[in-house]
Design an enzyme around this catalytic site. Structure first.
Site, mmCIF file in Angstrom:
data_model
loop_
_atom_site.group_PDB
_atom_site.id
_atom_site.type_symbol
_atom_site.label_atom_id
_atom_site.label_comp_id
_atom_site.label_asym_id
_atom_site.label_seq_id
_atom_site.Cartn_x
_atom_site.Cartn_y
_atom_site.Cartn_z
ATOM 1 N N CYS A 2 0.838 -1.179 0.000
ATOM 2 C CA CYS A 2 0.000 0.000 0.000
ATOM 3 C C CYS A 2 0.885 1.245 0.000
ATOM 4 O O CYS A 2 1.964 1.256 0.561
ATOM 5 C CB CYS A 2 -0.942 0.093 1.208
ATOM 6 S SG CYS A 2 -2.040 -1.301 1.350
ATOM 7 N N ARG A 27 3.691 -0.135 -4.987
ATOM 8 C CA ARG A 27 3.468 -0.686 -3.650
ATOM 9 C C ARG A 27 2.146 -1.434 -3.529
ATOM 10 O O ARG A 27 1.856 -2.037 -2.491
ATOM 11 C CB ARG A 27 3.480 0.444 -2.600
ATOM 12 C CG ARG A 27 4.797 1.162 -2.508
ATOM 13 C CD ARG A 27 4.714 2.300 -1.520
ATOM 14 N NE ARG A 27 4.649 1.819 -0.162
ATOM 15 C CZ ARG A 27 5.705 1.660 0.629
ATOM 16 N NH1 ARG A 27 6.890 1.949 0.169
ATOM 17 N NH2 ARG A 27 5.558 1.228 1.847
ATOM 18 N N TRP A 74 -2.932 -2.674 -1.603
ATOM 19 C CA TRP A 74 -2.616 -4.080 -1.823
ATOM 20 C C TRP A 74 -3.372 -4.816 -0.731
ATOM 21 O O TRP A 74 -3.044 -4.701 0.445
ATOM 22 C CB TRP A 74 -1.108 -4.318 -1.707
ATOM 23 C CG TRP A 74 -0.698 -5.702 -2.063
ATOM 24 C CD1 TRP A 74 -0.419 -6.175 -3.313
ATOM 25 C CD2 TRP A 74 -0.495 -6.799 -1.163
ATOM 26 N NE1 TRP A 74 -0.069 -7.502 -3.241
ATOM 27 C CE2 TRP A 74 -0.104 -7.912 -1.939
ATOM 28 C CE3 TRP A 74 -0.614 -6.960 0.217
ATOM 29 C CZ2 TRP A 74 0.174 -9.160 -1.390
ATOM 30 C CZ3 TRP A 74 -0.334 -8.200 0.769
ATOM 31 C CH2 TRP A 74 0.053 -9.283 -0.035
ATOM 32 N N ASN A 100 -1.319 2.622 6.007
ATOM 33 C CA ASN A 100 -0.414 1.620 5.445
ATOM 34 C C ASN A 100 0.075 0.783 6.626
ATOM 35 O O ASN A 100 0.535 1.324 7.621
ATOM 36 C CB ASN A 100 0.746 2.360 4.782
ATOM 37 C CG ASN A 100 1.695 1.460 4.038
ATOM 38 O OD1 ASN A 100 2.711 1.918 3.547
ATOM 39 N ND2 ASN A 100 1.386 0.191 3.923
ATOM 40 N N GLY A 101 -0.063 -0.536 6.534
ATOM 41 C CA GLY A 101 0.404 -1.403 7.623
ATOM 42 C C GLY A 101 -0.675 -2.373 8.039
ATOM 43 O O GLY A 101 -1.636 -2.594 7.313
ATOM 44 N N GLU A 452 16.161 -18.297 -8.306
ATOM 45 C CA GLU A 452 15.817 -16.954 -8.779
ATOM 46 C C GLU A 452 15.221 -17.007 -10.195
ATOM 47 O O GLU A 452 14.256 -16.303 -10.506
ATOM 48 C CB GLU A 452 17.068 -16.059 -8.733
ATOM 49 C CG GLU A 452 16.873 -14.628 -9.189
ATOM 50 C CD GLU A 452 15.837 -13.834 -8.392
ATOM 51 O OE1 GLU A 452 15.353 -14.316 -7.360
ATOM 52 O OE2 GLU A 452 15.492 -12.734 -8.851
ATOM 53 N N LYS A 456 11.553 -15.677 -11.174
ATOM 54 C CA LYS A 456 11.319 -14.667 -12.222
ATOM 55 C C LYS A 456 10.231 -15.158 -13.169
ATOM 56 O O LYS A 456 9.312 -14.435 -13.499
ATOM 57 C CB LYS A 456 12.593 -14.389 -13.036
ATOM 58 C CG LYS A 456 13.648 -13.573 -12.365
ATOM 59 C CD LYS A 456 13.364 -12.093 -12.262
ATOM 60 C CE LYS A 456 12.617 -11.719 -11.023
ATOM 61 N NZ LYS A 456 13.279 -11.667 -9.761
ATOM 62 N N GLU A 459 6.643 -15.419 -11.375
ATOM 63 C CA GLU A 459 5.974 -14.193 -10.924
ATOM 64 C C GLU A 459 5.494 -13.321 -12.083
ATOM 65 O O GLU A 459 4.506 -12.621 -11.943
ATOM 66 C CB GLU A 459 6.832 -13.396 -9.942
ATOM 67 C CG GLU A 459 8.066 -12.772 -10.506
ATOM 68 C CD GLU A 459 8.906 -12.064 -9.451
ATOM 69 O OE1 GLU A 459 8.355 -11.555 -8.481
ATOM 70 O OE2 GLU A 459 10.142 -12.046 -9.621
ATOM 71 N N HIS A 475 15.177 -37.056 -6.060
ATOM 72 C CA HIS A 475 14.529 -37.456 -4.804
ATOM 73 C C HIS A 475 13.031 -37.176 -4.819
ATOM 74 O O HIS A 475 12.446 -36.865 -3.781
ATOM 75 C CB HIS A 475 15.205 -36.766 -3.618
ATOM 76 C CG HIS A 475 16.625 -37.190 -3.442
ATOM 77 N ND1 HIS A 475 16.990 -38.446 -3.039
ATOM 78 C CD2 HIS A 475 17.777 -36.527 -3.680
ATOM 79 C CE1 HIS A 475 18.307 -38.545 -3.008
ATOM 80 N NE2 HIS A 475 18.814 -37.387 -3.400
ATOM 81 N N LYS A 572 5.546 -4.303 -4.723
ATOM 82 C CA LYS A 572 7.003 -4.195 -4.698
ATOM 83 C C LYS A 572 7.566 -4.402 -3.305
ATOM 84 O O LYS A 572 8.578 -5.050 -3.126
ATOM 85 C CB LYS A 572 7.410 -2.830 -5.235
ATOM 86 C CG LYS A 572 8.910 -2.607 -5.338
ATOM 87 C CD LYS A 572 9.490 -3.409 -6.472
ATOM 88 C CE LYS A 572 10.991 -3.290 -6.555
ATOM 89 N NZ LYS A 572 11.561 -4.465 -7.228
HETATM 90 C C1 F6R Z 1 10.969 -11.046 -6.638
HETATM 91 C C2 F6R Z 1 10.945 -10.019 -5.619
HETATM 92 C C3 F6R Z 1 10.644 -10.427 -4.228
HETATM 93 C C4 F6R Z 1 11.533 -9.606 -3.263
HETATM 94 C C5 F6R Z 1 11.107 -9.877 -1.813
HETATM 95 C C6 F6R Z 1 12.004 -9.149 -0.852
HETATM 96 O O1 F6R Z 1 11.257 -10.501 -7.894
HETATM 97 O O2 F6R Z 1 11.155 -8.868 -5.899
HETATM 98 O O3 F6R Z 1 10.796 -11.785 -4.015
HETATM 99 O O4 F6R Z 1 12.859 -9.982 -3.469
HETATM 100 O O5 F6R Z 1 9.791 -9.468 -1.639
HETATM 101 O O6 F6R Z 1 11.996 -7.780 -1.096
HETATM 102 P P1 F6R Z 1 13.142 -6.859 -0.552
HETATM 103 O O7 F6R Z 1 14.397 -7.213 -1.257
HETATM 104 O O8 F6R Z 1 12.693 -5.468 -0.843
HETATM 105 O O9 F6R Z 1 13.246 -7.136 0.914
#
Ligand code: F6R
Length: 577
Positions: A2, A27, A74, A100-101, A452, A456, A459, A475, A572
């Protein structure tokens, strides 16, 4: 999660708030709304969906006030509906709030409201704040707000508008970021300082602090007393920038990686990480820590481990004096990681944050910190955030020839960008885009990169993708591999060649289609499709091998017509535990 915004000044309030929300859309983006005063009454305008939906409703509005608050959501409590969308009005219409929170004691507060005959109309915890304000208001907004702030448990940044003071905003915060910016004839607030472009100075509220915003400036309070917090000049360089001609922020940020890495290495090479290391983070930040374990343990002979912040919080509380908990976070705001930092301190660890946002919460709660120089990352899926963390750890750990190899990384990353747009990489994107699922495997440093790569892909394309240690495939998960199942093998360590070749053979024997991301000629030859990447030191290779994976996922998402920068259900910065 948010984003909240507030503005009091001279400009058209609806345009100002919507422009601010657009900068905060990363956000959260499932619904948005604004509130302002019109002829002595609070008015709200809300829309479900992206900020663009809200903009359709506000375009052309010319309210008589130039003060208001806004929110992009969000969803945590309740679905993205108009009723759950902020700002929330109090029962008598005197207050509008944005929050927010998470309010942890919202059940008790809801009961309290209901016992006074107030029936909340939304499912949110936030609406209760508005009702409580009106319930305790006796003519003094600050007193009522302080009383309500004292009743809340959890994390919160709150912006309040009161119909009896139409040009003022009151704000308070605890465990949730809130920046106040002052400029010529205006004062504004936002849950991300970068959204306050135009401000000359910035103040970040500390836990328990509040602020009264007027066009002439802000007054700050702690426990009812006036304070003079330190302000920092607003850095124009950190303002949220545009896409510079790229189709998406994710693509732009992918291409910014070599430069971001060079800046980060130059800035952090003088810093040393001491003692045994425990890398802690969430999502990609955890993967970055995991992929740097071989460097820490094998190349630098440090006892080291990588832990998910959420799991660390649930683990046995054992004192770990002498261990440095390295909290990795692009945003520096991730709730689990912030909570893990506090928990690490309770376990007598040293805490060291590696963040990309200099003014973030983690820098304030950790004993020491280093700031990566990736620049603002807007796309929800991280790219340069990940590689900047990897090179930051390398810069602070590597010595001798490894340090020299670290310096060379940005040049090798440039070449990896070329590998990411090779015919083979494009073919990989096409194949993945039409596959019902996919696997990503690797060992040692390549294991973190495989996780990773899978993250990618899933998501931004929504294709189920499983990241695994290559040794784990046999396994159980190998039962999922059938004719044509794509398996992406990341291989950068020549010492693991025989093991990789064995894994490749066992996947192909079951009909799997193996896509190699490697610099190894033999591994290329053994696979169905090979994306040839430039060679780098195997301890540092995560900064290189991840790049084609980012581009492969990006292109697959574009082929599928996905909203690359704002994938569904995500935001984000995850500021809820
Ligand atoms: C994936 C992604 C998330 C963040 C995770 C932690 O592309 O961006 O998995 O890596 O939410 O976020 P930060 O690094 O901001 O703590």
């Amino acid at each position: 999660m948010c984003g909240i915004i507030g503005y009091t000044g001279k400009k058209n309030i609806t345009d100002e708030l919507v422009a601010g929300l657009e900068k905060l859309e990363y956000r959260g983006y499932d619904s948005a709304g604004i509130a302002y005063c019109e002829r002595g009454k609070l008015v709200t305008v809300k829309a479900v969906g992206r900020i663009s939906e809200l903009k359709k409703l506000t375009d052309g509005l010319r309210p008589d006030s130039s003060c208001g608050i806004g929110h992009t959501r969000w969803a945590t409590h309740g679905k993205p509906t108009l009723a759950n969308c902020h700002p929330h009005l109090s029962y008598g219409g005197k207050f509008a709030i944005v929050h927010n929170g998470i309010i942890e004691n919202c059940r008790q507060l809801r009961l309290l409201c209901e016992s006074r005959g107030i029936s909340p109309i939304s499912d949110t915890d936030s609406e209760l704040i508005a009702h409580l304000l009106e319930m305790y208001f006796e003519g003094d907004l600050r007193k009522a707000a302080d009383k309500v702030a004292g009743m809340l448990e959890g994390s919160f940044a709150v912006g309040i508008l009161c119909s009896c003071r139409p040009n003022e905003i009151y704000a308070f915060a605890s465990r949730s970021p809130l920046a106040i910016g002052e400029g010529r004839n205006f004062c504004a607030l936002a849950s991300d300082g970068n959204a306050l472009s135009g401000a000359e100075t910035l103040v970040f509220l500390k836990d328990g602090e509040s602020a009264l915003l007027r066009p002439s400036g802000a007054e700050y309070y702690r426990k009812g007393k006036r304070i003079n917090p330190q302000s920092a000049p607003f850095s124009a360089a950190s303002a949220l920038s545009g896409k510079d001609g790229y189709a998406h922020y994710m693509l732009k940020e992918t291409y910014e990686q070599p430069e971001a890495a060079a800046r980060t290495i130059a800035a952090l090479s003088g810093i040393k990480l001491r003692g045994a290391l425990s890398f802690i983070g969430c999502g990609s930040s955890y993967h970055a820590g995991l992929s740097m374990l071989p460097l820490a343990c094998h190349a630098c002979s440090r006892p080291a481990q990588a832990q998910l912040a959420g799991e660390f919080l649930c683990s046995e509380r054992v004192k770990s004096r002498g261990t440095t908990a390295v909290l990795l976070s692009q945003s520096g705001e991730t709730a689990d990681t912030v909570a893990a930092a506090l928990e690490a301190e309770r376990r007598a660890c040293r805490t060291f944050a590696i963040v990309n946002v200099a003014s973030s919460t983690l820098t304030r709660v950790c004993g020491a910190h280093a700031v990566t120089r990736a620049g603002p990352e807007i796309a929800v899926a991280t790219t340069k955030g990940f590689t900047s963390q990897v090179v930051a750890v390398a810069a602070m750990l590597a010595r001798g020839t490894l340090a020299e190899s670290t310096e060379r990384l940005p040049f090798i990353m440039e070449k990896a960008l070329e590998a990411g747009v090779s015919d083979e990489a494009e073919e990989a994107s096409r194949l993945l885009a039409i596959s019902p699922n996919a696997f990503f495997i690797g060992r040692k440093a390549d294991y973190g990169v495989a996780l990773e790569g899978a993250l990618k892909l899933k998501e931004i394309t929504y294709i189920p993708a499983l990241g695994l240690s290559a040794g784990e495939l046999k396994h159980g998960s190998i039962s999922l591999i059938g004719e044509g199942t794509p398996v992406v093998v990341v291989h950068t360590d020549p010492r693991l060649r025989e093991k990789t070749l064995l894994t490749v053979a066992s996947v192909r024997a079951r009909g799997g289609f193996v896509i190699a991301v490697t610099d190894d000629r033999d591994v290329c030859a053994a696979c169905d499709l090979a994306v040839r990447i430039p060679s780098s030191d195997p301890f540092l290779s995560p900064a290189v091998s991840v790049i084609p994976l980012q581009l492969i996922a990006y292109r697959a998402a574009v082929l599928l017509g996905r909203d690359v920068d704002k994938p569904r259900n995500l935001a984000k910065s995850v500021t809820v535990e």
